[in-house]
Write a protein that holds these residues in place. Structure first.
Motif, PDB file in Angstrom:
ATOM      1  N   LEU A 227       0.834  -1.207   0.000  1.00 29.58           N
ATOM      2  CA  LEU A 227       0.000   0.000   0.000  1.00 29.58           C
ATOM      3  C   LEU A 227       0.864   1.250   0.000  1.00 29.58           C
ATOM      4  O   LEU A 227       1.820   1.335   0.772  1.00 29.58           O
ATOM      5  CB  LEU A 227      -0.884  -0.008   1.263  1.00 29.58           C
ATOM      6  CG  LEU A 227      -1.780   1.188   1.505  1.00 29.58           C
ATOM      7  CD1 LEU A 227      -2.855   1.283   0.423  1.00 29.58           C
ATOM      8  CD2 LEU A 227      -2.449   1.086   2.877  1.00 29.58           C
ATOM      9  N   VAL A 228       0.516   2.202  -0.851  1.00 27.69           N
ATOM     10  CA  VAL A 228       1.228   3.486  -0.873  1.00 27.69           C
ATOM     11  C   VAL A 228       0.200   4.620  -0.799  1.00 27.69           C
ATOM     12  O   VAL A 228      -0.702   4.697  -1.650  1.00 27.69           O
ATOM     13  CB  VAL A 228       2.071   3.648  -2.159  1.00 27.69           C
ATOM     14  CG1 VAL A 228       2.717   5.025  -2.210  1.00 27.69           C
ATOM     15  CG2 VAL A 228       3.130   2.564  -2.257  1.00 27.69           C
ATOM     16  N   ILE A 229       0.333   5.458   0.209  1.00 23.48           N
ATOM     17  CA  ILE A 229      -0.526   6.653   0.322  1.00 23.48           C
ATOM     18  C   ILE A 229       0.413   7.854   0.256  1.00 23.48           C
ATOM     19  O   ILE A 229       1.123   8.150   1.232  1.00 23.48           O
ATOM     20  CB  ILE A 229      -1.313   6.668   1.657  1.00 23.48           C
ATOM     21  CG1 ILE A 229      -2.146   5.389   1.797  1.00 23.48           C
ATOM     22  CG2 ILE A 229      -2.210   7.905   1.751  1.00 23.48           C
ATOM     23  CD1 ILE A 229      -2.738   5.184   3.179  1.00 23.48           C
ATOM     24  N   PRO A 230       0.467   8.548  -0.875  1.00 21.45           N
ATOM     25  CA  PRO A 230       1.415   9.671  -0.986  1.00 21.45           C
ATOM     26  C   PRO A 230       1.008  10.848  -0.085  1.00 21.45           C
ATOM     27  O   PRO A 230      -0.172  11.179   0.003  1.00 21.45           O
ATOM     28  CB  PRO A 230       1.317  10.076  -2.466  1.00 21.45           C
ATOM     29  CG  PRO A 230       0.623   8.955  -3.152  1.00 21.45           C
ATOM     30  CD  PRO A 230      -0.267   8.313  -2.138  1.00 21.45           C
ATOM     31  N   GLY A 231       2.001  11.458   0.554  1.00 26.61           N
ATOM     32  CA  GLY A 231       1.757  12.684   1.332  1.00 26.61           C
ATOM     33  C   GLY A 231       1.473  12.386   2.796  1.00 26.61           C
ATOM     34  O   GLY A 231       0.616  11.556   3.112  1.00 26.61           O
ATOM     35  N   MET A 232       2.202  13.100   3.690  1.00 22.80           N
ATOM     36  CA  MET A 232       2.058  12.920   5.146  1.00 22.80           C
ATOM     37  C   MET A 232       0.629  13.166   5.618  1.00 22.80           C
ATOM     38  O   MET A 232       0.088  12.432   6.420  1.00 22.80           O
ATOM     39  CB  MET A 232       2.960  13.945   5.871  1.00 22.80           C
ATOM     40  CG  MET A 232       4.413  13.616   5.820  1.00 22.80           C
ATOM     41  SD  MET A 232       4.811  12.483   7.127  1.00 22.80           S
ATOM     42  CE  MET A 232       4.847  13.609   8.515  1.00 22.80           C
ATOM     43  N   ARG A 233       0.024  14.262   5.091  1.00 23.33           N
ATOM     44  CA  ARG A 233      -1.319  14.644   5.558  1.00 23.33           C
ATOM     45  C   ARG A 233      -2.324  13.532   5.267  1.00 23.33           C
ATOM     46  O   ARG A 233      -3.137  13.163   6.105  1.00 23.33           O
ATOM     47  CB  ARG A 233      -1.747  15.952   4.874  1.00 23.33           C
ATOM     48  CG  ARG A 233      -3.070  16.486   5.382  1.00 23.33           C
ATOM     49  CD  ARG A 233      -3.309  17.911   4.903  1.00 23.33           C
ATOM     50  NE  ARG A 233      -3.495  18.017   3.482  1.00 23.33           N
ATOM     51  CZ  ARG A 233      -4.678  17.881   2.878  1.00 23.33           C
ATOM     52  NH1 ARG A 233      -5.759  17.650   3.580  1.00 23.33           N
ATOM     53  NH2 ARG A 233      -4.787  17.989   1.575  1.00 23.33           N
ATOM     54  N   HIS A 234      -2.230  12.971   4.055  1.00 27.06           N
ATOM     55  CA  HIS A 234      -3.172  11.916   3.682  1.00 27.06           C
ATOM     56  C   HIS A 234      -2.920  10.644   4.498  1.00 27.06           C
ATOM     57  O   HIS A 234      -3.868   9.989   4.918  1.00 27.06           O
ATOM     58  CB  HIS A 234      -3.073  11.634   2.183  1.00 27.06           C
ATOM     59  CG  HIS A 234      -3.609  12.773   1.363  1.00 27.06           C
ATOM     60  ND1 HIS A 234      -4.940  13.089   1.341  1.00 27.06           N
ATOM     61  CD2 HIS A 234      -2.997  13.676   0.568  1.00 27.06           C
ATOM     62  CE1 HIS A 234      -5.132  14.136   0.571  1.00 27.06           C
ATOM     63  NE2 HIS A 234      -3.959  14.523   0.082  1.00 27.06           N
ATOM     64  N   ARG A 235      -1.644  10.314   4.740  1.00 27.85           N
ATOM     65  CA  ARG A 235      -1.337   9.113   5.545  1.00 27.85           C
ATOM     66  C   ARG A 235      -1.901   9.285   6.958  1.00 27.85           C
ATOM     67  O   ARG A 235      -2.505   8.381   7.509  1.00 27.85           O
ATOM     68  CB  ARG A 235       0.178   8.887   5.627  1.00 27.85           C
ATOM     69  CG  ARG A 235       0.722   8.147   4.411  1.00 27.85           C
ATOM     70  CD  ARG A 235       2.098   7.580   4.674  1.00 27.85           C
ATOM     71  NE  ARG A 235       3.105   8.600   4.867  1.00 27.85           N
ATOM     72  CZ  ARG A 235       3.682   9.293   3.875  1.00 27.85           C
ATOM     73  NH1 ARG A 235       3.344   9.048   2.625  1.00 27.85           N
ATOM     74  NH2 ARG A 235       4.591  10.211   4.119  1.00 27.85           N
ATOM     75  N   PHE A 236      -1.735  10.494   7.499  1.00 33.94           N
ATOM     76  CA  PHE A 236      -2.214  10.775   8.853  1.00 33.94           C
ATOM     77  C   PHE A 236      -3.748  10.634   8.911  1.00 33.94           C
ATOM     78  O   PHE A 236      -4.291   9.973   9.779  1.00 33.94           O
ATOM     79  CB  PHE A 236      -1.777  12.200   9.251  1.00 33.94           C
ATOM     80  CG  PHE A 236      -2.352  12.673  10.546  1.00 33.94           C
ATOM     81  CD1 PHE A 236      -1.854  12.183  11.750  1.00 33.94           C
ATOM     82  CD2 PHE A 236      -3.391  13.595  10.571  1.00 33.94           C
ATOM     83  CE1 PHE A 236      -2.399  12.605  12.956  1.00 33.94           C
ATOM     84  CE2 PHE A 236      -3.932  14.017  11.771  1.00 33.94           C
ATOM     85  CZ  PHE A 236      -3.443  13.525  12.966  1.00 33.94           C
TER      86      PHE A 236
END
Ligand SMILES: NC(=O)c1ccc[n+]([C@@H]2O[C@H](COP(=O)([O-])OP(=O)(O)OC[C@H]3O[C@@H](n4cnc5c(N)ncnc54)[C@H](OP(=O)(O)O)[C@@H]3O)[C@@H](O)[C@H]2O)c1
Length: 260
Positions: A227-236
Protein backbone atom coordinates in the motif's frame (compact mmCIF):
# COMPACT_ATOMS: atom_id res chain seq x y z
CA UNK A 1 11.62 -7.62 -7.82
CA UNK A 2 10.90 -5.48 -10.88
CA UNK A 3 13.46 -5.51 -13.68
CA UNK A 4 12.50 -2.46 -15.69
CA UNK A 5 15.05 -2.66 -18.50
CA UNK A 6 13.15 -3.89 -21.58
CA UNK A 7 10.06 -4.76 -19.51
CA UNK A 8 6.65 -4.34 -21.16
CA UNK A 9 4.32 -2.23 -19.03
CA UNK A 10 0.60 -1.96 -19.79
CA UNK A 11 -0.83 1.37 -18.64
CA UNK A 12 -4.54 2.08 -19.02
CA UNK A 13 -5.64 5.70 -18.96
CA UNK A 14 -2.30 6.76 -20.42
CA UNK A 15 -3.58 9.72 -22.45
CA UNK A 16 -3.50 12.15 -19.49
CA UNK A 17 -2.90 12.65 -15.78
CA UNK A 18 -1.35 9.87 -13.72
CA UNK A 19 -1.32 7.40 -16.65
CA UNK A 20 0.69 9.79 -18.82
CA UNK A 21 3.14 10.33 -15.94
CA UNK A 22 3.40 6.56 -15.39
CA UNK A 23 4.30 6.15 -19.06
CA UNK A 24 7.12 8.71 -18.84
CA UNK A 25 8.38 7.34 -15.53
CA UNK A 26 8.61 3.70 -16.66
CA UNK A 27 10.24 4.73 -19.96
CA UNK A 28 12.88 6.67 -17.97
CA UNK A 29 13.57 3.36 -16.19
CA UNK A 30 14.15 1.63 -19.56
CA UNK A 31 10.75 -0.10 -19.89
CA UNK A 32 8.46 -0.13 -22.94
CA UNK A 33 5.07 1.41 -22.09
CA UNK A 34 1.94 0.05 -23.77
CA UNK A 35 -0.39 3.04 -23.77
CA UNK A 36 -4.15 2.45 -23.58
CA UNK A 37 -7.01 4.99 -23.62
CA UNK A 38 -9.75 6.23 -25.97
CA UNK A 39 -8.13 9.42 -27.34
CA UNK A 40 -5.77 8.12 -30.02
CA UNK A 41 -4.31 11.54 -30.86
CA UNK A 42 -3.40 12.19 -27.23
CA UNK A 43 -1.84 8.73 -26.97
CA UNK A 44 0.23 9.41 -30.09
CA UNK A 45 1.44 12.72 -28.58
CA UNK A 46 2.43 10.98 -25.34
CA UNK A 47 4.26 8.27 -27.31
CA UNK A 48 6.08 10.88 -29.38
CA UNK A 49 7.16 12.85 -26.30
CA UNK A 50 8.46 9.67 -24.66
CA UNK A 51 10.38 8.72 -27.79
CA UNK A 52 11.91 12.19 -28.03
CA UNK A 53 13.10 12.06 -24.40
CA UNK A 54 14.16 8.43 -24.02
CA UNK A 55 14.49 6.92 -27.51
CA UNK A 56 11.94 4.26 -26.47
CA UNK A 57 9.03 3.49 -28.81
CA UNK A 58 5.88 3.00 -26.72
CA UNK A 59 3.05 0.89 -28.14
CA UNK A 60 -0.30 2.59 -28.55
CA UNK A 61 -3.65 0.78 -28.29
CA UNK A 62 -6.76 2.93 -28.63
CA UNK A 63 -9.48 1.21 -26.60
CA UNK A 64 -12.72 2.16 -24.91
CA UNK A 65 -12.70 0.07 -21.75
CA UNK A 66 -16.45 0.53 -21.35
CA UNK A 67 -16.97 -1.75 -24.38
CA UNK A 68 -16.81 -5.50 -23.57
CA UNK A 69 -15.45 -6.49 -26.99
CA UNK A 70 -12.76 -3.80 -26.84
CA UNK A 71 -11.61 -5.11 -23.42
CA UNK A 72 -11.45 -8.68 -24.73
CA UNK A 73 -9.47 -7.55 -27.82
CA UNK A 74 -7.06 -5.59 -25.63
CA UNK A 75 -6.24 -8.68 -23.57
CA UNK A 76 -5.54 -10.80 -26.65
CA UNK A 77 -3.56 -8.02 -28.37
CA UNK A 78 -1.09 -7.24 -25.60
CA UNK A 79 1.20 -10.28 -26.03
CA UNK A 80 3.92 -10.54 -23.40
CA UNK A 81 3.69 -8.18 -20.46
CA UNK A 82 5.70 -7.74 -17.24
CA UNK A 83 3.90 -5.01 -15.31
CA UNK A 84 0.25 -3.96 -15.30
CA UNK A 85 -0.91 -0.49 -14.26
CA UNK A 86 -4.72 -0.55 -14.60
CA UNK A 87 -5.05 3.14 -13.92
CA UNK A 88 -8.00 4.39 -16.03
CA UNK A 89 -10.81 5.67 -13.84
CA UNK A 90 -13.59 8.21 -13.67
CA UNK A 91 -15.93 9.59 -10.99
CA UNK A 92 -18.44 12.44 -10.97
CA UNK A 93 -19.51 14.13 -7.74
CA UNK A 94 -23.24 14.10 -6.91
CA UNK A 95 -25.86 12.42 -4.76
CA UNK A 96 -26.70 8.81 -5.66
CA UNK A 97 -30.24 9.82 -6.65
CA UNK A 98 -29.07 12.80 -8.72
CA UNK A 99 -26.48 11.11 -10.91
CA UNK A 100 -27.87 9.13 -13.82
CA UNK A 101 -27.99 5.35 -13.57
CA UNK A 102 -25.69 5.34 -16.59
CA UNK A 103 -23.05 7.33 -14.68
CA UNK A 104 -23.14 4.76 -11.84
CA UNK A 105 -22.91 1.90 -14.34
CA UNK A 106 -19.97 3.48 -16.17
CA UNK A 107 -18.05 3.92 -12.91
CA UNK A 108 -18.67 0.27 -12.03
CA UNK A 109 -17.57 -0.86 -15.49
CA UNK A 110 -14.47 1.32 -15.87
CA UNK A 111 -13.24 1.38 -12.28
CA UNK A 112 -14.00 -2.26 -11.39
CA UNK A 113 -15.07 -4.52 -14.25
CA UNK A 114 -12.39 -3.41 -16.71
CA UNK A 115 -9.68 -3.68 -14.03
CA UNK A 116 -10.73 -7.21 -13.04
CA UNK A 117 -11.04 -8.30 -16.69
CA UNK A 118 -7.67 -6.92 -17.81
CA UNK A 119 -5.82 -8.26 -14.76
CA UNK A 120 -7.56 -11.65 -14.92
CA UNK A 121 -6.90 -11.93 -18.65
CA UNK A 122 -3.20 -11.07 -18.39
CA UNK A 123 -2.38 -12.87 -15.14
CA UNK A 124 -1.34 -16.13 -16.88
CA UNK A 125 1.26 -14.15 -18.91
CA UNK A 126 2.56 -12.41 -15.78
CA UNK A 127 2.80 -15.70 -13.89
CA UNK A 128 4.84 -17.24 -16.68
CA UNK A 129 7.38 -14.37 -16.52
CA UNK A 130 7.74 -14.69 -12.70
CA UNK A 131 9.30 -11.25 -12.20
CA UNK A 132 6.58 -8.67 -12.68
CA UNK A 133 4.08 -6.65 -10.78
CA UNK A 134 0.71 -4.99 -10.71
CA UNK A 135 0.28 -1.41 -9.58
CA UNK A 136 -3.38 -0.68 -8.87
CA UNK A 137 -4.62 2.89 -8.58
CA UNK A 138 -7.28 3.26 -5.88
CA UNK A 139 -7.70 6.47 -3.87
CA UNK A 140 -7.89 7.80 -0.31
CA UNK A 141 -11.65 7.61 -1.04
CA UNK A 142 -11.24 3.83 -0.64
CA UNK A 143 -10.93 4.15 3.14
CA UNK A 144 -14.21 5.87 3.94
CA UNK A 145 -17.87 6.15 2.90
CA UNK A 146 -18.04 9.14 0.53
CA UNK A 147 -21.43 10.89 0.50
CA UNK A 148 -21.73 12.89 -2.76
CA UNK A 149 -19.08 10.57 -4.26
CA UNK A 150 -20.60 7.28 -3.08
CA UNK A 151 -20.22 5.00 -6.08
CA UNK A 152 -16.75 6.28 -6.97
CA UNK A 153 -15.51 5.78 -3.38
CA UNK A 154 -17.03 2.28 -3.28
CA UNK A 155 -15.34 1.30 -6.57
CA UNK A 156 -11.98 2.32 -5.09
CA UNK A 157 -12.74 0.39 -1.86
CA UNK A 158 -13.33 -2.66 -4.08
CA UNK A 159 -9.98 -2.17 -5.84
CA UNK A 160 -8.08 -1.80 -2.56
CA UNK A 161 -9.64 -4.92 -1.05
CA UNK A 162 -9.32 -6.99 -4.25
CA UNK A 163 -5.72 -5.94 -4.82
CA UNK A 164 -4.64 -6.75 -1.27
CA UNK A 165 -6.25 -10.21 -1.50
CA UNK A 166 -4.67 -10.82 -4.91
CA UNK A 167 -1.29 -9.74 -3.57
CA UNK A 168 -1.43 -12.53 -0.98
CA UNK A 169 -2.47 -15.08 -3.61
CA UNK A 170 0.48 -14.13 -5.83
CA UNK A 171 3.17 -14.08 -3.13
CA UNK A 172 4.66 -17.40 -4.25
CA UNK A 173 4.62 -16.37 -7.93
CA UNK A 174 7.11 -13.53 -7.38
CA UNK A 175 4.56 -11.00 -8.60
CA UNK A 176 4.46 -7.81 -6.53
CA UNK A 177 1.05 -6.20 -6.05
CA UNK A 178 0.94 -2.60 -4.86
CA UNK A 179 -2.07 -0.33 -4.43
CA UNK A 180 -1.51 3.38 -4.80
CA UNK A 181 -4.07 5.49 -2.90
CA UNK A 182 -3.61 9.17 -3.77
CA UNK A 183 -5.63 12.04 -2.41
CA UNK A 184 -6.82 14.78 -4.78
CA UNK A 185 -4.18 15.22 -7.49
CA UNK A 186 -3.76 17.84 -10.21
CA UNK A 187 -4.86 15.90 -13.33
CA UNK A 188 -7.76 16.13 -15.78
CA UNK A 189 -9.88 14.01 -13.39
CA UNK A 190 -12.02 16.92 -12.16
CA UNK A 191 -12.52 18.28 -15.65
CA UNK A 192 -13.44 14.83 -17.05
CA UNK A 193 -15.96 14.32 -14.25
CA UNK A 194 -17.30 17.88 -14.45
CA UNK A 195 -16.42 18.57 -10.82
CA UNK A 196 -16.46 22.28 -9.87
CA UNK A 197 -13.23 22.51 -7.85
CA UNK A 198 -14.24 25.66 -5.99
CA UNK A 199 -17.34 24.00 -4.55
CA UNK A 200 -15.48 21.01 -3.10
CA UNK A 201 -13.62 21.90 0.14
CA UNK A 202 -11.34 18.82 -0.12
CA UNK A 203 -10.00 20.17 -3.43
CA UNK A 204 -9.60 23.74 -2.21
CA UNK A 205 -6.99 22.48 0.32
CA UNK A 206 -4.54 21.87 -2.49
CA UNK A 207 -3.77 19.13 -4.96
CA UNK A 208 -0.93 16.62 -5.08
CA UNK A 209 1.63 16.80 -7.87
CA UNK A 210 0.96 13.90 -10.34
CA UNK A 211 4.66 13.26 -10.98
CA UNK A 212 5.34 12.89 -7.24
CA UNK A 213 2.31 10.59 -6.85
CA UNK A 214 3.52 8.38 -9.70
CA UNK A 215 7.08 8.22 -8.34
CA UNK A 216 5.73 7.22 -4.89
CA UNK A 217 3.67 4.46 -6.52
CA UNK A 218 6.54 3.08 -8.59
CA UNK A 219 8.93 3.20 -5.62
CA UNK A 220 6.35 1.28 -3.57
CA UNK A 221 6.14 -1.35 -6.32
CA UNK A 222 9.94 -1.58 -6.50
CA UNK A 223 10.12 -2.03 -2.72
CA UNK A 224 7.37 -4.68 -2.71
CA UNK A 225 5.00 -2.56 -0.61
CA UNK A 226 1.31 -3.53 -0.58
CA UNK A 227 0.00 0.00 0.00
CA UNK A 228 1.23 3.49 -0.87
CA UNK A 229 -0.53 6.65 0.32
CA UNK A 230 1.41 9.67 -0.99
CA UNK A 231 1.76 12.68 1.33
CA UNK A 232 2.06 12.92 5.15
CA UNK A 233 -1.32 14.64 5.56
CA UNK A 234 -3.17 11.92 3.68
CA UNK A 235 -1.34 9.11 5.55
CA UNK A 236 -2.21 10.78 8.85
CA UNK A 237 -5.89 11.21 7.94
CA UNK A 238 -6.21 7.58 6.83
CA UNK A 239 -4.68 6.38 10.13
CA UNK A 240 -6.83 8.67 12.30
CA UNK A 241 -10.03 7.46 10.62
CA UNK A 242 -9.49 3.98 12.05
CA UNK A 243 -10.33 5.28 15.54
CA UNK A 244 -13.42 7.32 14.61
CA UNK A 245 -16.95 5.85 14.18
CA UNK A 246 -17.88 5.31 10.48
CA UNK A 247 -21.00 7.49 10.94
CA UNK A 248 -18.80 10.44 11.94
CA UNK A 249 -16.35 9.73 9.12
CA UNK A 250 -19.23 9.69 6.63
CA UNK A 251 -20.49 13.06 7.91
CA UNK A 252 -17.04 14.69 7.70
CA UNK A 253 -16.37 13.16 4.27
CA UNK A 254 -19.75 14.40 2.97
CA UNK A 255 -18.94 17.94 4.13
CA UNK A 256 -15.50 17.92 2.54
CA UNK A 257 -17.02 16.60 -0.70
CA UNK A 258 -19.45 19.52 -0.88
CA UNK A 259 -22.59 17.78 0.50
CA UNK A 260 -24.92 20.45 1.84
N1 LIG B 1 -6.81 13.00 -9.77
C1 LIG B 1 -7.17 12.61 -8.55
O1 LIG B 1 -7.47 13.44 -7.66
C2 LIG B 1 -7.18 11.15 -8.20
C3 LIG B 1 -7.10 10.79 -6.84
C4 LIG B 1 -7.12 9.45 -6.50
C5 LIG B 1 -7.20 8.48 -7.49
N2 LIG B 1 -7.28 8.84 -8.81
C6 LIG B 1 -7.37 7.79 -9.82
O2 LIG B 1 -6.28 7.92 -10.69
C7 LIG B 1 -6.58 7.29 -11.93
C8 LIG B 1 -6.13 8.20 -13.08
O3 LIG B 1 -6.94 9.37 -13.07
P1 LIG B 1 -6.33 10.81 -13.34
O4 LIG B 1 -6.40 11.55 -12.09
O5 LIG B 1 -5.05 10.68 -14.04
O6 LIG B 1 -7.46 11.43 -14.28
P2 LIG B 1 -7.45 11.79 -15.86
O7 LIG B 1 -6.37 12.77 -16.15
O8 LIG B 1 -8.87 12.17 -16.15
O9 LIG B 1 -7.10 10.41 -16.55
C9 LIG B 1 -8.05 9.38 -16.71
C10 LIG B 1 -7.57 8.47 -17.81
O10 LIG B 1 -8.53 7.41 -17.97
C11 LIG B 1 -8.82 7.29 -19.35
N3 LIG B 1 -10.18 6.78 -19.57
C12 LIG B 1 -11.33 7.34 -19.15
N4 LIG B 1 -12.37 6.63 -19.60
C13 LIG B 1 -11.86 5.61 -20.34
C14 LIG B 1 -12.43 4.57 -21.10
N5 LIG B 1 -13.75 4.42 -21.19
N6 LIG B 1 -11.61 3.71 -21.74
C15 LIG B 1 -10.27 3.87 -21.68
N7 LIG B 1 -9.66 4.84 -20.98
C16 LIG B 1 -10.46 5.71 -20.32
C17 LIG B 1 -8.68 8.69 -19.91
O11 LIG B 1 -8.36 8.67 -21.30
P3 LIG B 1 -9.38 8.91 -22.52
O12 LIG B 1 -10.33 9.99 -22.10
O13 LIG B 1 -8.46 9.27 -23.64
O14 LIG B 1 -10.04 7.58 -22.73
C18 LIG B 1 -7.46 9.18 -19.15
O15 LIG B 1 -6.28 8.78 -19.79
C19 LIG B 1 -8.08 7.00 -11.89
O16 LIG B 1 -8.28 5.63 -11.59
C20 LIG B 1 -8.58 7.85 -10.74
O17 LIG B 1 -9.73 7.30 -10.16
C21 LIG B 1 -7.26 10.16 -9.18
Amino acid sequence: MIQWQGARVLITGASSGLGEQFAHAVARRGAIPILVARRQTRLAEVAQAIHARTGIHPEVIACDLLIPQARAELVTRVGTVDVLIPNAGWGPVGRVATLSLRAHQEMLTLNIEAVVEVVHGLLPLLKRRRQGGILFVASTAAFQPCPNFATYGATKAFILSWAQALGQELRKDDITVTTLCPGATATEFFQAANIPRKRIPALARGLLDPEAVVEAGLRGLEQGRALVIPGMRHRFLVQVQRFVPRRVIAWVAGRSLGLK
